[in-house]
Write a protein that holds these residues in place. Sequence first.
Motif, PDB file in Angstrom:
ATOM      1  N   PRO A   1     -69.526  18.696  -6.418  1.00 51.68           N
ATOM      2  CA  PRO A   1     -69.222  17.425  -5.739  1.00 51.68           C
ATOM      3  C   PRO A   1     -68.702  17.650  -4.332  1.00 51.68           C
ATOM      4  O   PRO A   1     -67.877  18.529  -4.086  1.00 51.68           O
ATOM      5  CB  PRO A   1     -68.133  16.812  -6.638  1.00 51.68           C
ATOM      6  CG  PRO A   1     -67.423  17.999  -7.219  1.00 51.68           C
ATOM      7  CD  PRO A   1     -68.460  19.084  -7.363  1.00 51.68           C
ATOM      8  N   LEU A   2     -69.219  16.847  -3.402  1.00 48.14           N
ATOM      9  CA  LEU A   2     -68.655  16.819  -2.056  1.00 48.14           C
ATOM     10  C   LEU A   2     -67.574  15.758  -1.925  1.00 48.14           C
ATOM     11  O   LEU A   2     -66.792  15.787  -0.968  1.00 48.14           O
ATOM     12  CB  LEU A   2     -69.752  16.544  -1.021  1.00 48.14           C
ATOM     13  CG  LEU A   2     -70.502  17.741  -0.433  1.00 48.14           C
ATOM     14  CD1 LEU A   2     -71.465  17.275   0.640  1.00 48.14           C
ATOM     15  CD2 LEU A   2     -69.546  18.779   0.132  1.00 48.14           C
ATOM     16  N   TRP A   3     -67.519  14.821  -2.861  1.00 43.05           N
ATOM     17  CA  TRP A   3     -66.584  13.712  -2.755  1.00 43.05           C
ATOM     18  C   TRP A   3     -65.199  14.069  -3.268  1.00 43.05           C
ATOM     19  O   TRP A   3     -64.235  13.322  -3.066  1.00 43.05           O
ATOM     20  CB  TRP A   3     -67.126  12.504  -3.539  1.00 43.05           C
ATOM     21  CG  TRP A   3     -67.584  12.844  -4.931  1.00 43.05           C
ATOM     22  CD1 TRP A   3     -68.806  13.328  -5.290  1.00 43.05           C
ATOM     23  CD2 TRP A   3     -66.825  12.737  -6.136  1.00 43.05           C
ATOM     24  NE1 TRP A   3     -68.868  13.530  -6.651  1.00 43.05           N
ATOM     25  CE2 TRP A   3     -67.657  13.174  -7.206  1.00 43.05           C
ATOM     26  CE3 TRP A   3     -65.533  12.309  -6.430  1.00 43.05           C
ATOM     27  CZ2 TRP A   3     -67.227  13.188  -8.525  1.00 43.05           C
ATOM     28  CZ3 TRP A   3     -65.102  12.332  -7.747  1.00 43.05           C
ATOM     29  CH2 TRP A   3     -65.950  12.761  -8.781  1.00 43.05           C
ATOM     30  N   THR A   4     -65.058  15.188  -3.936  1.00 40.67           N
ATOM     31  CA  THR A   4     -63.754  15.627  -4.411  1.00 40.67           C
ATOM     32  C   THR A   4     -63.766  17.141  -4.532  1.00 40.67           C
ATOM     33  O   THR A   4     -64.833  17.763  -4.612  1.00 40.67           O
ATOM     34  CB  THR A   4     -63.405  15.002  -5.777  1.00 40.67           C
ATOM     35  OG1 THR A   4     -62.082  15.383  -6.163  1.00 40.67           O
ATOM     36  CG2 THR A   4     -64.385  15.471  -6.851  1.00 40.67           C
ATOM     37  N   ALA A   5     -62.585  17.721  -4.520  1.00 37.71           N
ATOM     38  CA  ALA A   5     -62.441  19.168  -4.679  1.00 37.71           C
ATOM     39  C   ALA A   5     -61.068  19.452  -5.256  1.00 37.71           C
ATOM     40  O   ALA A   5     -60.064  18.868  -4.828  1.00 37.71           O
ATOM     41  CB  ALA A   5     -62.619  19.893  -3.340  1.00 37.71           C
TER      42      ALA A   5
ATOM     43  N   SER B   1     -73.363  16.522  -4.676  1.00 39.46           N
ATOM     44  CA  SER B   1     -73.330  15.078  -4.923  1.00 39.46           C
ATOM     45  C   SER B   1     -72.349  14.414  -3.971  1.00 39.46           C
ATOM     46  O   SER B   1     -71.374  15.026  -3.518  1.00 39.46           O
ATOM     47  CB  SER B   1     -72.921  14.792  -6.371  1.00 39.46           C
ATOM     48  OG  SER B   1     -71.607  15.274  -6.623  1.00 39.46           O
ATOM     49  N   ARG B   2     -72.607  13.138  -3.684  1.00 35.21           N
ATOM     50  CA  ARG B   2     -71.798  12.405  -2.715  1.00 35.21           C
ATOM     51  C   ARG B   2     -70.789  11.463  -3.335  1.00 35.21           C
ATOM     52  O   ARG B   2     -69.860  11.031  -2.664  1.00 35.21           O
ATOM     53  CB  ARG B   2     -72.711  11.612  -1.777  1.00 35.21           C
ATOM     54  CG  ARG B   2     -73.529  12.463  -0.838  1.00 35.21           C
ATOM     55  CD  ARG B   2     -74.406  11.611   0.045  1.00 35.21           C
ATOM     56  NE  ARG B   2     -75.183  12.413   0.984  1.00 35.21           N
ATOM     57  CZ  ARG B   2     -76.147  11.929   1.754  1.00 35.21           C
ATOM     58  NH1 ARG B   2     -76.444  10.644   1.696  1.00 35.21           N
ATOM     59  NH2 ARG B   2     -76.808  12.723   2.572  1.00 35.21           N
ATOM     60  N   SER B   3     -70.959  11.114  -4.598  1.00 37.94           N
ATOM     61  CA  SER B   3     -70.044  10.160  -5.221  1.00 37.94           C
ATOM     62  C   SER B   3     -70.036  10.369  -6.729  1.00 37.94           C
ATOM     63  O   SER B   3     -70.965  10.951  -7.307  1.00 37.94           O
ATOM     64  CB  SER B   3     -70.449   8.716  -4.890  1.00 37.94           C
ATOM     65  OG  SER B   3     -71.707   8.407  -5.454  1.00 37.94           O
ATOM     66  N   GLU B   4     -68.991   9.879  -7.342  1.00 38.99           N
ATOM     67  CA  GLU B   4     -68.899   9.949  -8.805  1.00 38.99           C
ATOM     68  C   GLU B   4     -69.946   9.056  -9.460  1.00 38.99           C
ATOM     69  O   GLU B   4     -70.494   9.395 -10.519  1.00 38.99           O
ATOM     70  CB  GLU B   4     -67.496   9.525  -9.239  1.00 38.99           C
ATOM     71  CG  GLU B   4     -67.236   9.673 -10.728  1.00 38.99           C
ATOM     72  CD  GLU B   4     -65.823   9.314 -11.100  1.00 38.99           C
ATOM     73  OE1 GLU B   4     -65.437   9.542 -12.268  1.00 38.99           O
ATOM     74  OE2 GLU B   4     -65.087   8.794 -10.230  1.00 38.99           O
ATOM     75  N   ARG B   5     -70.248   7.939  -8.816  1.00 45.41           N
ATOM     76  CA  ARG B   5     -71.276   7.051  -9.355  1.00 45.41           C
ATOM     77  C   ARG B   5     -72.628   7.738  -9.400  1.00 45.41           C
ATOM     78  O   ARG B   5     -73.376   7.570 -10.372  1.00 45.41           O
ATOM     79  CB  ARG B   5     -71.348   5.787  -8.499  1.00 45.41           C
ATOM     80  CG  ARG B   5     -72.436   4.824  -8.924  1.00 45.41           C
ATOM     81  CD  ARG B   5     -72.492   3.619  -7.995  1.00 45.41           C
ATOM     82  NE  ARG B   5     -73.582   2.716  -8.355  1.00 45.41           N
ATOM     83  CZ  ARG B   5     -73.888   1.612  -7.674  1.00 45.41           C
ATOM     84  NH1 ARG B   5     -73.183   1.280  -6.597  1.00 45.41           N
ATOM     85  NH2 ARG B   5     -74.899   0.857  -8.066  1.00 45.41           N
ATOM     86  N   GLN B   6     -72.946   8.506  -8.372  1.00 46.94           N
ATOM     87  CA  GLN B   6     -74.218   9.214  -8.361  1.00 46.94           C
ATOM     88  C   GLN B   6     -74.309  10.216  -9.509  1.00 46.94           C
ATOM     89  O   GLN B   6     -75.367  10.348 -10.140  1.00 46.94           O
ATOM     90  CB  GLN B   6     -74.399   9.931  -7.026  1.00 46.94           C
ATOM     91  CG  GLN B   6     -75.771  10.568  -6.854  1.00 46.94           C
ATOM     92  CD  GLN B   6     -75.923  11.250  -5.507  1.00 46.94           C
ATOM     93  OE1 GLN B   6     -75.080  12.052  -5.116  1.00 46.94           O
ATOM     94  NE2 GLN B   6     -76.997  10.945  -4.802  1.00 46.94           N
TER      95      GLN B   6
END
Length: 718
Positions: free
Chosen positions: A64-68, A40-45
């Motif tokens: 998630p790719l937006w956080t780790a 996923s690219r964002s928390e919203r997604q």
Amino acid sequence: MRIGLLTEGGYPYVSGDARLWCDRLVRGLARHEFDIYALSRSERQEDEGWIPLPSQVSRVRTAPLWTAEDDGIVHGRRARRRFAEAYGELVSAVCSGSVGGADGADGGREGRGAGALVGLGGIGGLGEASGGGAAAEADRFGNALYGLAELGREEGGLVGALRSESAVTTLERACRAPGALRGAREARVPDLLTVAAHLERALRPLSLDWYEDDGLGSVDLCHATAGGSAALPGLLARYFHGVPLLVTEYGVPLRAHYLGASGQAPVRALLAAFHRRLTTEVYRQAACLTPGNTHARRWQERCGADRARIRTVYPGMDAARFAEVGESPEYADPYTLVWVGRIEPAKDLISLLHAFAEIRRAEPKARLRIIGAATGSEATAYLGHCRALAAQVFPDEADGVHAVGANPVSFEEIGDPAVPDVARAYAAGAVVVLSSVVEGFPISLVEAMFCARPTVSTDVGAVVEVIGGTGLVVPPRNPRALAEACVALLREPQRRARLGAAARARALELFTVEQNVEAFRGIYLDVVSQAPVRKVVLDRTGEPLPFGAPAEARVPGRWTDSRLVTGGLGVAGVAGVAGVAGGAGVSGGTGGTGRGATGPARPRWAVDTPAGASTPVSGTPATATGTVASAGASAPTPVANPTSAPGSAPGAPSTPAQGPAPVPASSATPAATSASASTSADDCAAASARSAADPVATAERSPGTTAGEPVPAGEGAR
């Protein structure tokens, strides 16, 4: 078969790229089982949730790719040394000047913005795969990438290591090394921090727990729906388990990165080099590449992809919702031009408005309907600029001084009362216009073709390939040419009808969901038929499941490789030592592609072993006669020593042969081969002793075979 579908920022989420295409593919291949691995690219997604999934989807794993989050593991001295070596090799390959073919390939262009990197001819490094030095750098990058993956799998803590000060220091050392890119040498500390953060984000899939035997190791095929980070799990599944990788690209991620590059010149140069290296590695290791059009295919070939492994598969679209409009002979308004799409600067609506000004002078009754929505602050600002230009160039017109005027240009969105759906949007006009300066696969043109509408479009991306001869094409950023083409179609209704009918017939032949699904059905079977049998499928009781592996699977003929020549081990013995397809026959190995080996004929475990050492394979002692070593064999099978004369016992010295001198193996007849195989007893004894002491070296230096000469499969048995 079982398919591991790899996605990034799309399926199975409600919003994202390639969502509809993936859903149609999964539903169309109902007899296959799918495991979804989504980034996923964002928390919203993630908050928006998933679309309804069909029954053939057995498992969904997301990351998630937006956080780790750092797992809190602190590496010891040995692990830190392994990380420094692997990461140092990775960034050294990225910073290497050979990535662009010349030192100034990127540095000379980086100051001119991302637009300088868009053209195929202006991208240094897209043709790098043909050079020997570039191939060595590509191997260096791949070995370092898999070294980091092994460290993350065995030790963990890779996220923290990639964020550490040591990673930034290693990157700085690579940028300052002799021969580095000019842009890399000019990087300052803020630039290095930005690049290191981007590399950590791009390499997050290396830290996932998807690569175990019950994860991607259990699938028959990995299908990545895009290159880049989406294909990275497929690379690791191939490396660890030998799972074949299929990569589909309906856009070009590398081109999208060039277009979206921002920041300082050193940052752009380093990130472009990294994505170029990663793209090249994906194309090199993929069993099959399926671009969506010839435009994407050209990019793949310039990045080093093998043409023999590329198959163009057009995206499939649902033609049923356009059937009513496409089969209707009536047009809504013969003087109306329609533009449909997503409003953004790349669509160049400014040129379209200037072209419409000339169209109005030639055809005063003409109207222009712009139907689409703007997403994001930049697109919204661009839409406002277009509205202001339209109000300035086309003031409201009225029939009299007391009548309310109307502007000949209207801005609408799908869902408005006048445009309830996308089919009605195309039905609103007689000609569909596309004015883009950058385009991948033009979806709006295909939809217009389904609706039997003639098109006028700019020559960008895959436009010419899509429309064929069913529309008019003009150069981009040329309002006069665009206006002349539109006027020509507005004045010729019969020509419009012919072009519209031909466009609908072409779209129904090439761009339907059915042709897309059938193409991938055949590609799946073809790719799996080329893959080795890697595993034994067990049933619920733990017993081997008959026909658990696809019937098309087979073991490829690695024994025909000229470098795997039979010696004291025989053909089967060499195949067992070297490993069939890089995995079978070597117990305790990674089962991957054998990237860590020093040569194709040396197995992974023999990298640091002296050439004279004898290492047992799968617990079977090495002998001078050779054994059959395979994943499914329960006991070794002796193979006759190829140095013995025909009819003699294995390992027994043969009597001296009387006859002519030996001839090369490539031209010897069976009789000559038999005569040349007989040597003195002393020579046979010495050869047997050398074979027993060093089976791998014997296989590499077998007599009677010249370099580059293939060896028949039955040569060892003879």
